[in-house]
Motif scaffolding. Structure first.
Motif, PDB file in Angstrom:
ATOM      1  N   LEU A  37      -5.773  38.740 -44.721  1.00 27.22           N
ATOM      2  CA  LEU A  37      -5.520  39.916 -45.537  1.00 27.22           C
ATOM      3  C   LEU A  37      -5.003  39.435 -46.884  1.00 27.22           C
ATOM      4  CD1 LEU A  37      -5.600  42.979 -45.081  1.00 27.22           C
ATOM      5  CD2 LEU A  37      -3.195  42.866 -44.512  1.00 27.22           C
ATOM      6  N   ASP A  38      -5.577  39.941 -47.959  1.00 28.56           N
ATOM      7  CA  ASP A  38      -5.192  39.526 -49.307  1.00 28.56           C
ATOM      8  C   ASP A  38      -4.837  40.747 -50.134  1.00 28.56           C
ATOM      9  OD1 ASP A  38      -5.019  37.864 -51.694  1.00 28.56           O
ATOM     10  OD2 ASP A  38      -6.939  38.722 -52.259  1.00 28.56           O
ATOM     11  N   GLU A  39      -3.814  40.611 -50.968  1.00 28.75           N
ATOM     12  CA  GLU A  39      -3.483  41.669 -51.914  1.00 28.75           C
ATOM     13  C   GLU A  39      -4.275  41.420 -53.198  1.00 28.75           C
ATOM     14  OE1 GLU A  39      -0.836  39.815 -50.649  1.00 28.75           O
ATOM     15  OE2 GLU A  39      -0.149  41.232 -49.149  1.00 28.75           O
ATOM     16  N   ILE A  40      -5.003  42.400 -53.666  1.00 28.08           N
ATOM     17  CA  ILE A  40      -5.790  42.280 -54.895  1.00 28.08           C
ATOM     18  C   ILE A  40      -4.849  42.030 -56.063  1.00 28.08           C
ATOM     19  CG2 ILE A  40      -7.378  43.472 -56.448  1.00 28.08           C
ATOM     20  CD1 ILE A  40      -8.346  45.006 -53.871  1.00 28.08           C
ATOM     21  N   ILE A  41      -3.815  42.849 -56.182  1.00 26.73           N
ATOM     22  CA  ILE A  41      -2.735  42.586 -57.134  1.00 26.73           C
ATOM     23  C   ILE A  41      -1.624  41.957 -56.311  1.00 26.73           C
ATOM     24  CG2 ILE A  41      -1.067  43.560 -58.757  1.00 26.73           C
ATOM     25  CD1 ILE A  41      -3.038  45.895 -59.152  1.00 26.73           C
ATOM     26  N   PRO A  42      -1.358  40.654 -56.490  1.00 25.15           N
ATOM     27  CA  PRO A  42      -0.390  39.960 -55.642  1.00 25.15           C
ATOM     28  C   PRO A  42       0.995  40.603 -55.664  1.00 25.15           C
ATOM     29  CG  PRO A  42      -1.611  38.416 -57.005  1.00 25.15           C
ATOM     30  CD  PRO A  42      -1.951  39.779 -57.496  1.00 25.15           C
TER      31      PRO A  42
ATOM     32  N   ASN B 148       0.819  45.667 -39.810  1.00 21.19           N
ATOM     33  CA  ASN B 148      -0.168  45.389 -38.758  1.00 21.19           C
ATOM     34  C   ASN B 148      -1.203  46.502 -38.657  1.00 21.19           C
ATOM     35  OD1 ASN B 148       0.832  42.895 -38.010  1.00 21.19           O
ATOM     36  ND2 ASN B 148       2.258  43.765 -36.518  1.00 21.19           N
ATOM     37  N   ASP B 149      -0.785  47.749 -38.829  1.00 25.68           N
ATOM     38  CA  ASP B 149      -1.732  48.864 -38.821  1.00 25.68           C
ATOM     39  C   ASP B 149      -2.722  48.751 -39.980  1.00 25.68           C
ATOM     40  OD1 ASP B 149      -0.502  49.883 -36.576  1.00 25.68           O
ATOM     41  OD2 ASP B 149       0.609  51.460 -37.652  1.00 25.68           O
ATOM     42  N   LEU B 150      -2.224  48.409 -41.154  1.00 25.32           N
ATOM     43  CA  LEU B 150      -3.096  48.226 -42.318  1.00 25.32           C
ATOM     44  C   LEU B 150      -4.044  47.052 -42.104  1.00 25.32           C
ATOM     45  CD1 LEU B 150      -0.562  48.870 -45.192  1.00 25.32           C
ATOM     46  CD2 LEU B 150      -2.591  50.218 -44.698  1.00 25.32           C
ATOM     47  N   ARG B 151      -3.536  45.981 -41.515  1.00 29.12           N
ATOM     48  CA  ARG B 151      -4.367  44.807 -41.231  1.00 29.12           C
ATOM     49  C   ARG B 151      -5.528  45.193 -40.309  1.00 29.12           C
ATOM     50  NH1 ARG B 151      -3.865  39.156 -40.970  1.00 29.12           N
ATOM     51  NH2 ARG B 151      -4.903  38.250 -39.180  1.00 29.12           N
TER      52      ARG B 151
ATOM     53  N   ASN C 281      -4.969  48.212 -52.202  1.00 27.81           N
ATOM     54  CA  ASN C 281      -4.623  46.916 -52.775  1.00 27.81           C
ATOM     55  C   ASN C 281      -4.935  45.774 -51.807  1.00 27.81           C
ATOM     56  OD1 ASN C 281      -3.539  45.260 -54.853  1.00 27.81           O
ATOM     57  ND2 ASN C 281      -1.626  45.095 -53.716  1.00 27.81           N
ATOM     58  N   LEU C 282      -5.498  46.081 -50.649  1.00 28.52           N
ATOM     59  CA  LEU C 282      -5.764  45.064 -49.638  1.00 28.52           C
ATOM     60  C   LEU C 282      -7.258  44.816 -49.488  1.00 28.52           C
ATOM     61  CD1 LEU C 282      -3.252  46.317 -46.931  1.00 28.52           C
ATOM     62  CD2 LEU C 282      -2.912  44.489 -48.588  1.00 28.52           C
ATOM     63  N   GLN C 283      -7.591  43.559 -49.219  1.00 28.15           N
ATOM     64  CA  GLN C 283      -8.985  43.199 -48.988  1.00 28.15           C
ATOM     65  C   GLN C 283      -9.061  42.088 -47.953  1.00 28.15           C
ATOM     66  OE1 GLN C 283     -10.741  41.777 -52.619  1.00 28.15           O
ATOM     67  NE2 GLN C 283      -9.258  40.144 -52.910  1.00 28.15           N
ATOM     68  N   LEU C 284     -10.197  41.997 -47.295  1.00 28.88           N
ATOM     69  CA  LEU C 284     -10.463  40.955 -46.322  1.00 28.88           C
ATOM     70  C   LEU C 284     -10.953  39.721 -47.066  1.00 28.88           C
ATOM     71  CD1 LEU C 284     -10.763  40.309 -43.263  1.00 28.88           C
ATOM     72  CD2 LEU C 284     -13.131  41.043 -43.483  1.00 28.88           C
TER      73      LEU C 284
END
Length: 108
Positions: free
Chosen positions: A56-61, A22-25, A73-76
């Protein structure tokens, strides 16, 4: 065809440390404004479940060994873009830039 999972005996690894996730989000939502897949702006006020809602999406799943807790590794993304991407990576042949389904002007 049998479904093979990277984590057959475990739950979703994204839920192992919910406070950290949640903090990363919150950090990603605060620092990014455009979709990492289609490049268009993301409206962060849309409710969850809306096709253009922020996700929230992981660039490398995670299914391919990516970390759900690495900020780099996270992107909107838009929900629809994230769903179309699935567990693929941008370098995969069948992943293309997703067209935003909403018109951007009144000339439609």
């Amino acid at each position: 065809m049998a479904l093979t999972r990277k984590y057959p005996h475990r739950k979703d690894p994204r839920k192992k440390y919910p406070k950290l996730r949640n903090d990363l989000r919150r950090k990603v939502f605060a620092t990014q404004d455009t979709c990492g897949i289609c490049g268009r702006p993301v409206d962060k006020t849309l409710p969850a479940g809306h096709p253009l809602a922020p996700e929230l999406d992981e660039i490398i799943p995670v299914a391919r060994g990516g970390s759900p807790y690495d900020f780099d590794n996270l992107q909107l993304t838009h929900r629809i873009c994230n769903q179309k991407k699935g567990s693929k990576m941008i370098g995969d042949v069948d992943v293309k830039k997703v067209e935003n389904p909403t018109p951007v002007s009144r000339s439609w």
